[in-house]
Scaffold this motif. Structure first.
Motif, mmCIF file in Angstrom:
data_model
loop_
_atom_site.group_PDB
_atom_site.id
_atom_site.type_symbol
_atom_site.label_atom_id
_atom_site.label_comp_id
_atom_site.label_asym_id
_atom_site.label_seq_id
_atom_site.Cartn_x
_atom_site.Cartn_y
_atom_site.Cartn_z
ATOM 1 N N ALA A 215 0.832 -1.208 0.000
ATOM 2 C CA ALA A 215 0.000 0.000 0.000
ATOM 3 C C ALA A 215 0.862 1.252 0.000
ATOM 4 C CB ALA A 215 -0.931 -0.009 1.210
ATOM 5 N N LEU A 216 1.876 1.276 0.860
ATOM 6 C CA LEU A 216 2.757 2.448 0.917
ATOM 7 C C LEU A 216 3.534 2.623 -0.378
ATOM 8 C CD1 LEU A 216 4.161 2.030 4.545
ATOM 9 C CD2 LEU A 216 2.498 3.712 3.758
ATOM 10 N N ALA A 217 4.078 1.520 -0.884
ATOM 11 C CA ALA A 217 4.912 1.599 -2.083
ATOM 12 C C ALA A 217 4.090 1.954 -3.314
ATOM 13 C CB ALA A 217 5.649 0.270 -2.293
ATOM 14 N N VAL A 218 3.019 1.205 -3.550
ATOM 15 C CA VAL A 218 2.213 1.414 -4.752
ATOM 16 C C VAL A 218 1.432 2.719 -4.657
ATOM 17 C CG1 VAL A 218 0.330 0.484 -6.148
ATOM 18 C CG2 VAL A 218 2.080 -1.047 -5.247
ATOM 19 N N GLY A 219 0.935 3.055 -3.468
ATOM 20 C CA GLY A 219 0.197 4.303 -3.313
ATOM 21 C C GLY A 219 1.059 5.510 -3.623
ATOM 22 N N THR A 220 2.300 5.503 -3.145
ATOM 23 C CA THR A 220 3.219 6.590 -3.480
ATOM 24 C C THR A 220 3.506 6.594 -4.976
ATOM 25 O OG1 THR A 220 4.245 6.420 -1.293
ATOM 26 C CG2 THR A 220 5.474 7.597 -2.987
ATOM 27 N N GLY A 221 3.701 5.410 -5.543
ATOM 28 C CA GLY A 221 3.931 5.323 -6.980
ATOM 29 C C GLY A 221 2.754 5.830 -7.786
ATOM 30 N N VAL A 222 1.534 5.529 -7.348
ATOM 31 C CA VAL A 222 0.341 6.018 -8.042
ATOM 32 C C VAL A 222 0.260 7.542 -7.950
ATOM 33 C CG1 VAL A 222 -2.187 6.076 -7.934
ATOM 34 C CG2 VAL A 222 -0.983 3.900 -7.845
ATOM 35 N N GLY A 223 0.625 8.096 -6.796
ATOM 36 C CA GLY A 223 0.643 9.555 -6.668
ATOM 37 C C GLY A 223 1.611 10.192 -7.653
ATOM 38 N N ILE A 224 2.816 9.619 -7.772
ATOM 39 C CA ILE A 224 3.792 10.116 -8.740
ATOM 40 C C ILE A 224 3.275 9.940 -10.161
ATOM 41 C CG2 ILE A 224 6.111 9.694 -9.684
ATOM 42 C CD1 ILE A 224 6.987 8.950 -6.837
ATOM 43 N N ASN A 225 2.748 8.766 -10.445
ATOM 44 C CA ASN A 225 2.213 8.440 -11.773
ATOM 45 C C ASN A 225 1.111 9.415 -12.180
ATOM 46 O OD1 ASN A 225 -0.072 7.103 -13.314
ATOM 47 N ND2 ASN A 225 1.519 5.584 -13.671
ATOM 48 N N THR A 226 0.168 9.646 -11.279
ATOM 49 C CA THR A 226 -0.978 10.508 -11.594
ATOM 50 C C THR A 226 -0.549 11.960 -11.775
ATOM 51 O OG1 THR A 226 -2.362 9.038 -10.260
ATOM 52 C CG2 THR A 226 -3.281 11.178 -10.837
ATOM 53 N N LEU A 227 0.351 12.437 -10.904
ATOM 54 C CA LEU A 227 0.808 13.819 -11.013
ATOM 55 C C LEU A 227 1.629 14.025 -12.285
ATOM 56 C CD1 LEU A 227 0.576 16.450 -9.454
ATOM 57 C CD2 LEU A 227 2.725 15.901 -8.306
ATOM 58 N N MET A 228 2.448 13.037 -12.644
ATOM 59 C CA MET A 228 3.192 13.115 -13.910
ATOM 60 C C MET A 228 2.232 13.210 -15.094
ATOM 61 S SD MET A 228 6.202 10.278 -13.399
ATOM 62 C CE MET A 228 6.716 10.425 -15.133
ATOM 63 N N ALA A 229 1.209 12.356 -15.106
ATOM 64 C CA ALA A 229 0.244 12.378 -16.210
ATOM 65 C C ALA A 229 -0.510 13.703 -16.261
ATOM 66 C CB ALA A 229 -0.740 11.215 -16.058
ATOM 67 N N HIS A 230 -0.815 14.260 -15.091
ATOM 68 C CA HIS A 230 -1.496 15.555 -15.048
ATOM 69 C C HIS A 230 -0.628 16.639 -15.670
ATOM 70 C CE1 HIS A 230 -3.771 18.992 -13.537
ATOM 71 N NE2 HIS A 230 -2.631 19.467 -13.076
ATOM 72 N N PHE A 231 0.637 16.704 -15.284
ATOM 73 C CA PHE A 231 1.528 17.728 -15.835
ATOM 74 C C PHE A 231 1.715 17.560 -17.340
ATOM 75 C CE2 PHE A 231 3.477 18.223 -11.406
ATOM 76 C CZ PHE A 231 2.824 19.437 -11.189
ATOM 77 N N MET A 232 1.771 16.324 -17.809
ATOM 78 C CA MET A 232 1.872 16.111 -19.246
ATOM 79 C C MET A 232 0.587 16.548 -19.942
ATOM 80 S SD MET A 232 4.050 12.578 -19.749
ATOM 81 C CE MET A 232 3.196 11.574 -18.546
ATOM 82 N N GLY A 233 -0.556 16.318 -19.298
ATOM 83 C CA GLY A 233 -1.829 16.698 -19.893
ATOM 84 C C GLY A 233 -1.991 18.208 -20.024
ATOM 85 N N GLY B 16 0.581 20.245 -20.392
ATOM 86 C CA GLY B 16 1.703 20.775 -21.167
ATOM 87 C C GLY B 16 2.851 21.290 -20.337
ATOM 88 N N GLU B 17 3.186 20.643 -19.222
ATOM 89 C CA GLU B 17 4.328 21.046 -18.386
ATOM 90 C C GLU B 17 5.255 19.849 -18.167
ATOM 91 O OE1 GLU B 17 2.015 24.531 -15.822
ATOM 92 O OE2 GLU B 17 2.661 22.708 -14.832
ATOM 93 N N PRO B 18 5.999 19.437 -19.210
ATOM 94 C CA PRO B 18 6.831 18.225 -19.108
ATOM 95 C C PRO B 18 7.960 18.337 -18.090
ATOM 96 C CG PRO B 18 7.306 19.431 -21.130
ATOM 97 C CD PRO B 18 6.100 20.070 -20.538
ATOM 98 N N GLU B 19 8.484 19.541 -17.849
ATOM 99 C CA GLU B 19 9.576 19.689 -16.892
ATOM 100 C C GLU B 19 9.107 19.351 -15.480
ATOM 101 O OE1 GLU B 19 13.200 20.114 -15.297
ATOM 102 O OE2 GLU B 19 12.696 20.082 -17.434
ATOM 103 N N LYS B 20 7.917 19.794 -15.122
ATOM 104 C CA LYS B 20 7.371 19.453 -13.810
ATOM 105 C C LYS B 20 7.098 17.956 -13.710
ATOM 106 C CE LYS B 20 5.290 23.911 -12.632
ATOM 107 N NZ LYS B 20 4.036 24.624 -12.262
ATOM 108 N N SER B 21 6.713 17.352 -14.823
ATOM 109 C CA SER B 21 6.499 15.904 -14.835
ATOM 110 C C SER B 21 7.799 15.174 -14.551
ATOM 111 C CB SER B 21 5.924 15.474 -16.190
ATOM 112 O OG SER B 21 5.710 14.085 -16.231
ATOM 113 N N ARG B 22 8.894 15.618 -15.161
ATOM 114 C CA ARG B 22 10.204 14.980 -14.923
ATOM 115 C C ARG B 22 10.656 15.177 -13.480
ATOM 116 N NH1 ARG B 22 11.112 16.791 -20.302
ATOM 117 N NH2 ARG B 22 11.921 18.779 -19.543
ATOM 118 N N GLU B 23 10.446 16.363 -12.929
ATOM 119 C CA GLU B 23 10.851 16.610 -11.547
ATOM 120 C C GLU B 23 10.026 15.750 -10.578
ATOM 121 O OE1 GLU B 23 10.560 20.806 -10.888
ATOM 122 O OE2 GLU B 23 12.601 21.175 -11.628
ATOM 123 N N THR B 24 8.750 15.566 -10.875
ATOM 124 C CA THR B 24 7.915 14.696 -10.045
ATOM 125 C C THR B 24 8.483 13.279 -10.030
ATOM 126 O OG1 THR B 24 5.940 16.005 -10.576
ATOM 127 C CG2 THR B 24 5.597 13.778 -9.715
#
Length: 450
Positions: A53-71, A73-81
């Motif tokens: 739960a801790l590992a995958v939940g954190t990964g999902v948070g990173i995954n979702t925030l990366m996809a949001h930034f790409m959606g 149009g902010e790829p640099e923030k996606s990479r930093e996430t």
């Protein structure tokens, strides 16, 4: 959207199939080694789920925030996430390993009255929890790759990790050739070596350079704001399993073992649903961030339909072949008798469970964590354990009806939340262009979002 899910889902399904197989193989060899070891695996399972739960939940948070930034149009923030992942994985591993080492003896005594089972719990639990760094890093790097649509490498990593575990299990448990017989400790060692192998495969492409430490203050709260519903969902799932384990303990150790074997087979049959949950999060987050709400709705519809079609297999198997499923792990006639009745009752809940588990993920992905969390808490805290305790007062047979009753209530609440969300959607593109905040054309919202 259906074609997108069909392209994304199969690699995830295959990876999760292999994961389920190696959990089943783990139990198979341990069950052949000793009955106390099989019971110990059932007891330690909630802690393994908490770790995931801790590992995958954190990964999902990173995954979702990366996809949001790409959606947006902010790829640099996606990479930093993505770059925050390695440090977060390290911190989680250190904290979890330290806590589990200290609490394991007390947890074993709380879960069983058998000294032999308690010893196996401590042995297996300390190894898989303290040496869990491979699981944390692999989970984070896998989600980083999946945010960009890379599903094949994580699939390959899961397959290799599972094969390592499957091959090493009989060698380390029973002792083959020069390798000494390690018993349940061998099963734990095989598990962590498989996790490390998977982490090594995703590391070259999943690892991202860490941003400046000052950036963590911007990204980490948002990562856990988005990932918290997933962590809560998995954590609540952990505690409801722990709570349910304590209820059949009042009947017999065989009842605890039967419930633990259900969790093993549940993991196997929930592969389609787990794949849908994994795949729809970045798809929903991207389209919601881009304002493509019709795609969000179609993604939810298609994921539910696919989940229902595939989960029907689990219902049929639990209804027709419970004895055969249980006999894979144990020859204890009492366990088979108890489990056969329980499996048939639980199998009824598989189809409504699709909605119970898809709705929280949907609300998490579109940025509605409160609704996602409420559904999770309702299902696992408000319904499962209290209802299980109440029904157990009427005997062991009544206890198993906890599952179908819970899965009938949760989807109704999820549908209520979904209808509220649809009513609050912004106006369609045409009306926005003429300056209206609400749709002014008859059936405008219906046409656009359908």
């Amino acid at each position: 959207m259906f074609r997108i899910l069909l392209r994304l889902a199969p690699p995830v399904m295959l990876a999760q199939l292999i994961q389920a197989l190696y959990h089943i193989v783990d139990s198979y060899f341990v069950g052949r080694y000793s009955d106390t070891g099989l019971t110990a695996l059932s007891i330690i399972y909630p802690l393994q789920l908490l770790m995931i739960a801790l590992a995958v939940g954190t990964g999902v948070g990173i995954n979702t925030l990366m996809a949001h930034f790409m959606g947006v149009g902010e790829p640099e923030k996606s990479r930093e996430t993505a770059g925050t992942g390695a440090l977060l994985a390290f911190v989680m591993w250190v904290l979890f390993a330290g806590v589990c080492w200290c609490i394991m003896p007390g947890y074993a005594r709380m879960s069983t009255d058998s000294p032999a089972v308690a010893q196996d719990v401590v042995t297996y639990g300390r190894i898989v929890c303290v040496c869990s760094f491979g699981l944390f890093f692999e989970s984070i790097w896998t989600k980083v790759l999946q945010a960009g649509g890379a599903m094949k490498l994580p699939m390959a990593a899961q397959i290799v990790g599972a094969l390592v575990n499957i091959v090493l299990d009989p060698i380390l448990i029973f002792g083959i050739g020069p390798v000494p017989e390690l018993g349940i400790a061998g099963a734990a060692i095989a598990t962590v070596l498989g996790q490390c192998a998977a982490a090594c495969i995703v590391m070259p492409r999943g690892f991202r350079k860490s941003p400046p430490l000052s950036a963590y203050r911007r990204y980490v709260p948002r990562i856990y704001q988005v990932g918290f519903p997933n962590i809560l969902m998995q954590t609540a799932y952990t505690f409801y399993i722990l709570g349910l384990n304590l209820i059949p303990k009042g009947f017999s150790d065989q009842a605890v073992t039967a419930l633990g074997l259900y969790y093993k087979w549940q993991t196997f049959f929930f592969i389609p649903l787990g794949a849908m949950q994994t795949c729809i999060v970045p798809v929903l987050s991207y389209n919601f961030g881009a304002g493509l709400y019709a795609r969000c709705r179609r993604t939810l519809r298609d994921a539910v339909l696919m989940g229902l079609a595939l989960m029907a297999l689990g219902t049929i198997s639990f209804a027709l072949f419970p004895e055969q499923l249980l006999a894979v792990f144990t020859q204890d006639l009492q366990v088979i008798r108890i489990g056969s009745y329980g499996f048939r009752v639980i199998g009824v809940s598989f189809l409504p469970m699709v909605l119970s588990l898809i709705f929280p993920v949907f609300f998490q992905a579109i940025g509605a964590p409160v609704r996602s969390s409420l559904l999770t808490v309702l299902r696992t805290v408000v319904l499962f354990v209290p209802l299980g305790w109440l029904l157990s007062r009427f005997g062991p047979h009544a206890f198993w009806f906890t599952f179908p009753l819970t899965e009938l209530v949760t989807p109704d609440v999820g549908m209520l939340f979904y209808r509220q969300w649809r009513r609050k959607l912004p106006a369609c593109l045409f009306c926005l262009q003429i300056g209206s905040k609400r749709c002014i054309i008859s059936r405008c919202v219906s046409v656009w979002y359908t």
